[in-house]
Design a protein around this motif. Sequence first.
Motif, PDB file in Angstrom:
ATOM      1  N   ARG A 145       0.831  -1.199   0.000  1.00 37.21           N
ATOM      2  CA  ARG A 145       0.000   0.000   0.000  1.00 37.21           C
ATOM      3  C   ARG A 145       0.861   1.242   0.000  1.00 37.21           C
ATOM      4  NH1 ARG A 145      -4.797  -0.707   4.328  1.00 37.21           N
ATOM      5  NH2 ARG A 145      -5.441  -2.819   3.772  1.00 37.21           N
TER       6      ARG A 145
ATOM      7  N   HIS B 195      -1.555   6.909   1.311  1.00 37.29           N
ATOM      8  CA  HIS B 195      -2.924   7.428   1.320  1.00 37.29           C
ATOM      9  C   HIS B 195      -3.938   6.323   1.620  1.00 37.29           C
ATOM     10  CE1 HIS B 195      -2.752   5.924  -2.836  1.00 37.29           C
ATOM     11  NE2 HIS B 195      -4.058   5.789  -2.732  1.00 37.29           N
ATOM     12  N   ARG B 196      -3.512   5.066   1.550  1.00 41.18           N
ATOM     13  CA  ARG B 196      -4.449   3.991   1.865  1.00 41.18           C
ATOM     14  C   ARG B 196      -4.249   3.455   3.282  1.00 41.18           C
ATOM     15  NH1 ARG B 196      -4.452  -0.579  -1.995  1.00 41.18           N
ATOM     16  NH2 ARG B 196      -6.172  -1.226  -0.668  1.00 41.18           N
TER      17      ARG B 196
ATOM     18  N   GLY C 123     -11.072   4.766  -0.259  1.00 38.70           N
ATOM     19  CA  GLY C 123     -10.578   4.260  -1.537  1.00 38.70           C
ATOM     20  C   GLY C 123     -11.541   3.290  -2.207  1.00 38.70           C
TER      21      GLY C 123
END
Lengths: 264, 514
Positions: free
Chosen positions: B159, B162-163, B273
């Motif tokens: 990842r 931002h995740r 997301g």
Amino acid sequence: MRALGVAVAGVSLPLLLGVVLLGGVLAPQDPTASVAAAWQPAGPGHPLGTDGLGRDVWSRVLAGGRDLLVTGVAAALAASLVGVAGGLAAGWAGRTWDRVLTGVADLLLAVPTLLLALLAAVTLPGRAAVVVATVCGGAPLTLRVVRDAVRSLRHSGYVEAALCRGERPVAVVVREVLPVMRGLVAADLGLRLVVALQIASALNLLGFGVSPPAPDWALMLRENMPGIAANPAAVAAPAVALGLVTVALALAVQTVTHHRGSDG
Amino acid sequence: MGETPAVTETAGRGEAGRNVSEGLDVRGIRVVDAGGRPIVGPLDLRVPPGRVVAVMGESGGGKTSAVLAALDALPPGLRRAGGTTWWNGRPVPPGRAARRWRRAEAGLLGQDPAADLHPLRTVAGLVADGFPRGRDGRGDAVGRVLAELGLDPREVAHRRPHRLSGGQAQRVALARAIVGDPPLLVLDEPTSGLDPATVELVVGVLLRRRTTPGAATLVVTHDRGFAERVADEVVTVGARPAPRREPATAPRRRSRGEPVALRLRGLDVAPPGGGPSLLTSVDLEIGRGELVAVVGPSGSGKSTLLRAVAGLHPPTAGTVEVEGRALPARVSDRDRSSLRAVQFVGQDPLGALNPAHRVGAALARPARVLRALPAAPARRQAEELLAEVGLSPQVARRRPRGLSGGQRQRVAIARALAAGPAVLLADEVTSALDAVNAHAVLDLLEDLRARQAMAVLLVTHDVTVAARADRVFAIDPEHARLLPVGSAADAAAPDRDGRGRRTPEKDEKENADA
């Protein structure tokens, strides 16, 4: 190093710009009048000698930067304005606006700037050609940089706080996003300025811009090349002047950016 | 400073020479700001190998500045005015030498770790950065350290930041700091965004470090319980924390009879997301003046739930009602009175305030926009709000850059209060504050909900904070449900060595059982 930069920006730059802008008034002789024999080397009365038509090179150097500088600054401001507006719109609105604006920007970036400049030069009068070429070549770069910065700020706490108090999108962009990016925009403007001066002098050098007998640094480079053996100063002086103004402007913008960055 | 040559003579010897001890030894460190005003110091710090030293003190007291000055890593605007640093008996000269030393010997975890993670790199790459070049077993070490901190390497390794949730990002940054087993480890508020279970993992990591030969650890924290558990020694910076003030009004346990301020019906919340829902069919009613806390493990959707209510991240299903009126799902569709009614205070005090605006302007703006106050009364109100959150009126003239994390969070709360909301959504508002300030802020919320009947929906990982709520709900991540604490799946974090007060509901239930 920084103190030096501040000194350069604070003292030399206004002085330099003043001389360039008021040069025509300061010139001891009429820059377009033949006052002595052709290709005289530097000597009394003519500190930089004379050119092929017997005109005073010193006077022509003093008078020859104003047009270039004014056109260059105007073109850079226009490019920056278009790029920042486009970048804010693309980065904030996203979706369709983003795709359309960045698509147009990418298309323009795919065409070499000099080609754009030449196209503009054959279809438009000299100064307008410089502005159009700088905007077409520079605004897409500004747009991309600003767009990415806006996208990263979209979800910051203060932008969301502004949304939570119901500020309109334009107000959020102008009040919250733009002030944070002033350093970025200033630095980018410096780059556009350098490119604008390059385009302006390139077009003048190629004969698309101002026409003789007007004094102009780029034009002087072309006119005085044949006499370089007799009077080297006639070529060296406008070249140095051009370089000096470009470097000083770039340095000044950089210093202002850093200065702002530290207390902003 | 005159003793420096004497120290150099003994440099390199295994034993302490001339009062300079092994490990990190900092003498008389002083920090001043750009205008020469003293920020902290003079201060001495000694961190022998194999020991953990905690630096504590009030928010804004200069804990972080003192430690960064010792490492010669102060941010622009602050300057080290005096003091010297020794490492294993050698002086560390400021400048390039200090930078080389930090790179070779020190692992550093900053106060806003999420911001330190490069957005374009994967978790595996970021953590691997902390591993010394040329040493074998990098991949294994990265996986092991992530697992140690309770992250599944297979799940998070690829990842990008931002995740990650706030707590996950913090653990990734911590993993980067400890993966190379640096001789000196400096952690600035390592537990501020973590749920109690994860704090346990961090405690485990630090206790293990004590047994690593030659490993010195310095922890800046405002969490006294954490400091007492991990540290051999506690150093206090700045003024001594005042004893905890009792709230002016006794917390009232509200009955269900109160008018409902906030009602959530069948709310489904998906992660930002995209992906499977974090929470499904959330039904929740909060009465006027009620304080409701939501607890749950990091990454379970606590923050996302609040953002959904605020309209910043529209829910996939369900409705939000405030004082009987349904609110549009998106914040952009809400009218002025709906906007006023719900205000949101975020998790990240660094990003919460616009660096370009002075505090006064940031506080005056909501009153001007939402309540159409003219400029002068809005300014006056800004100063009153500052006083209300325990900051001096002078702060109004400062920019966020000149404030500490705790001060920024108070300003962010004051900005939300400026709208005069009926419901305040508070996302980990106390995590950046020391215990004294955290309780002062909770007292403030207490006072506001008593006086203005403001309902508060609070998300927290801290049991002591949750214990002050009227009701506590926990997120059960496996079934994506929000459950009242005390019901079958008790997802509330375990009490920490008696530090966490139990929630009243839980006690009641247990009393009833007995």
